[in-house]
Design an enzyme around this catalytic site. Structure first.
Site, PDB file in Angstrom:
ATOM      1  N   ASP A  81       0.816  -1.226   0.000  1.00 30.19           N
ATOM      2  CA  ASP A  81       0.000   0.000   0.000  1.00 30.19           C
ATOM      3  C   ASP A  81       0.849   1.275   0.000  1.00 30.19           C
ATOM      4  O   ASP A  81       2.044   1.253   0.276  1.00 30.19           O
ATOM      5  CB  ASP A  81      -0.947   0.001   1.209  1.00 30.19           C
ATOM      6  CG  ASP A  81      -0.216  -0.190   2.542  1.00 30.19           C
ATOM      7  OD1 ASP A  81       0.791  -0.931   2.576  1.00 30.19           O
ATOM      8  OD2 ASP A  81      -0.642   0.410   3.551  1.00 30.19           O
ATOM      9  N   GLU A 139      -0.541  -1.948   5.213  1.00 30.08           N
ATOM     10  CA  GLU A 139       0.383  -1.857   6.355  1.00 30.08           C
ATOM     11  C   GLU A 139       0.241  -0.520   7.067  1.00 30.08           C
ATOM     12  O   GLU A 139       0.457  -0.424   8.273  1.00 30.08           O
ATOM     13  CB  GLU A 139       1.837  -2.038   5.877  1.00 30.08           C
ATOM     14  CG  GLU A 139       2.845  -2.218   6.996  1.00 30.08           C
ATOM     15  CD  GLU A 139       3.245  -0.925   7.688  1.00 30.08           C
ATOM     16  OE1 GLU A 139       3.403  -0.938   8.918  1.00 30.08           O
ATOM     17  OE2 GLU A 139       3.382   0.105   7.011  1.00 30.08           O
ATOM     18  N   GLU A 140      -0.121   0.510   6.308  1.00 31.07           N
ATOM     19  CA  GLU A 140      -0.056   1.882   6.834  1.00 31.07           C
ATOM     20  C   GLU A 140      -1.273   2.293   7.652  1.00 31.07           C
ATOM     21  O   GLU A 140      -1.326   3.399   8.158  1.00 31.07           O
ATOM     22  CB  GLU A 140       0.119   2.881   5.671  1.00 31.07           C
ATOM     23  CG  GLU A 140       1.397   2.704   4.868  1.00 31.07           C
ATOM     24  CD  GLU A 140       2.634   3.256   5.566  1.00 31.07           C
ATOM     25  OE1 GLU A 140       2.522   3.731   6.707  1.00 31.07           O
ATOM     26  OE2 GLU A 140       3.717   3.190   4.953  1.00 31.07           O
ATOM     27  N   HIS A 367       8.194   8.767   3.975  1.00 28.96           N
ATOM     28  CA  HIS A 367       7.021   9.585   4.360  1.00 28.96           C
ATOM     29  C   HIS A 367       7.213  11.068   4.024  1.00 28.96           C
ATOM     30  O   HIS A 367       6.570  11.919   4.626  1.00 28.96           O
ATOM     31  CB  HIS A 367       6.658   9.413   5.846  1.00 28.96           C
ATOM     32  CG  HIS A 367       6.126   8.046   6.173  1.00 28.96           C
ATOM     33  ND1 HIS A 367       5.041   7.814   6.994  1.00 28.96           N
ATOM     34  CD2 HIS A 367       6.520   6.818   5.767  1.00 28.96           C
ATOM     35  CE1 HIS A 367       4.811   6.516   7.082  1.00 28.96           C
ATOM     36  NE2 HIS A 367       5.705   5.887   6.354  1.00 28.96           N
TER      37      HIS A 367
HETATM   38 NI    NI Z   1       6.603   1.203   5.339  1.00 25.92          NI
END
Ligand code: NI
Length: 396
Positions: A81, A139-140, A367
């Protein structure tokens, strides 16, 4: 075997770069990885690799069976993702989905695992056992795809003896990897606090209950959860990253203030105690000041513990493959990962893949809207993981 894997990684490198660029250009948010899952399944299908699409809705699980397929099974995991970030990079493979970006390198993890599939598929006759490739969604975002896949039985039929996962690390040079046996990453809980008072004119505070002041006291007081309540030898972090009032102005006391924060640590018992103390302290302060407080904790991922034996062994295999000078020891970190759920079920090793290149100015952290990788890291991403898989299958 080592040389064969290196040759295959080199042979499949350009194909893997292309896959990574496709994934990078078409990122999808957690729980919405529809096309990503289809793309991965299609790529596996093109090479006749057995797989199941639909794990956790958009996930894919593939199987590479060597000789004596039942002898031992191990699992390799990639997350698929992306994040709600608008990409700022001007590259040919820039995100085409407005406001969504593979800023955490999950495109790299997925492309690498597809590369592993190609390499191990070519070597089927030369190793024993089965390698289960897990392309995991979400996962996020809580509750995280790992816990969903585990509840759907991804660690059964066949049950992997161990699981390995990798994650990009732009601070580490391409060609290098890092390991940390034991405690590696933190548990992470989300805090949502609503402080209620009674608003009114700012010039008559005695007729109001000021939630801004109450919230300020709560933010300051809760710092002692870490400084005075946590055992100093247990890593803990408490951060409030958001404070907002609904209404309010220079001359208006609002009715309500909302706080959002995160609590992270590496001890489950302390984690539970801290939850209770934070709530009690906040509620007590609010009540003492004439207001009230709703302290909601959304429990996130548990801590991630790398199995000591497996991780030291993987580190040794990595040194054989890359040279000792390219394998580093990593410190603990307070970020969180839903790979932690696997680590609570079976021996697990989560290691970091160097993707940075200072000379080429590829240094942006994950990020961020300028995150990118040195694509040479895909050689290590797929080659080393294939090597670790083959070597681990030999272990009994
Ligand atoms: Ni990651």
């Amino acid at each position: 075997m080592k040389e064969k894997i290196k040759q295959l990684a080199a042979r499949f490198h350009s194909e893997t770069v292309e896959i990574r660029r496709h994934l990078h250009a078409h990122p999808e948010l957690s729980f919405h990885e529809k096309e990503t899952g289809q793309f991965i399944a299609r790529k596996l299908g093109e090479h006749g690799i057995r797989h199941e699409h639909g794990w956790g809705e958009n996930g894919v699980v593939a199987y590479i069976e060597g000789k004596n397929a039942d002898r031992k099974t191990i699992a390799l995991r990639a997350d698929i993702d992306a994040l709600p970030i608008a990409e700022a990079n001007q590259v040919p493979y820039k995100s085409q989905n407005q406001g969504v970006m593979h800023a955490c390198g999950h495109d790299v993890h997925s492309a690498s695992l597809l590369g592993v599939a190609r390499i191990l598929d070519a070597l089927r006759g030369e190793f024993e056992g089965t390698v289960k490739l897990i392309f995991q969604p979400a996962e996020e975002k809580l509750p995280g795809g790992a816990s969903i896949l585990i509840s759907e039985g991804v660690l059964e039929n066949p049950a992997p003896a161990v699981i390995l996962g990798q994650h990009v690390l732009p601070a580490l040079a391409t060609g290098k990897v890092g390991f940390k046996p034991g405690m590696f990453m933190a548990s992470a809980d989300e805090l949502y606090v609503t402080v209620r008072g009674r608003g009114g004119h700012a010039a008559v505070p005695h007729e109001c209950v000021d939630p801004v002041l109450i919230a300020s006291h709560i933010v300051v007081a809760l710092q002692q959860i870490v400084s005075r309540n946590a055992n100093p030898i247990v890593p803990s972090v408490l951060t409030f990253g958001k404070i907002n009032s609904t209404g309010g102005a220079t001359n208006v006391i609002p009715n309500e203030v909302k706080l959002e924060g995160t609590f992270r640590t590496m001890d489950e018992q302390w984690r539970a105690i801290a939850h209770g103390r934070m709530r009690n302290m906040a509620e007590g302060i609010a009540a003492g000041m004439g207001g009230s407080c709703d302290f909601r904790i959304e429990k996130g991922y548990p801590f991630l513990k790398n199995d000591e034996v497996l991780t030291l062994r993987s580190r040794q295999f990595a040194a054989e493959y890359l040279g000792e000078e390219n394998v580093i020891d990593l410190p603990m970190r307070m970020t969180a990962e839903d790979f932690a759920y696997y680590s609570q079920k079976i021996p697990a090793c989560f290691y970091r893949l160097g993707t940075g290149n200072v000379a080429r100015c590829i240094t942006s952290p994950i990020h961020t809207d300028t995150f990118d990788i040195d694509e040479d890291s895909l050689l290590t991403g797929m080659g080393l993981m294939s090597w670790l898989a083959v070597k681990e299958l030999e272990v009994f």
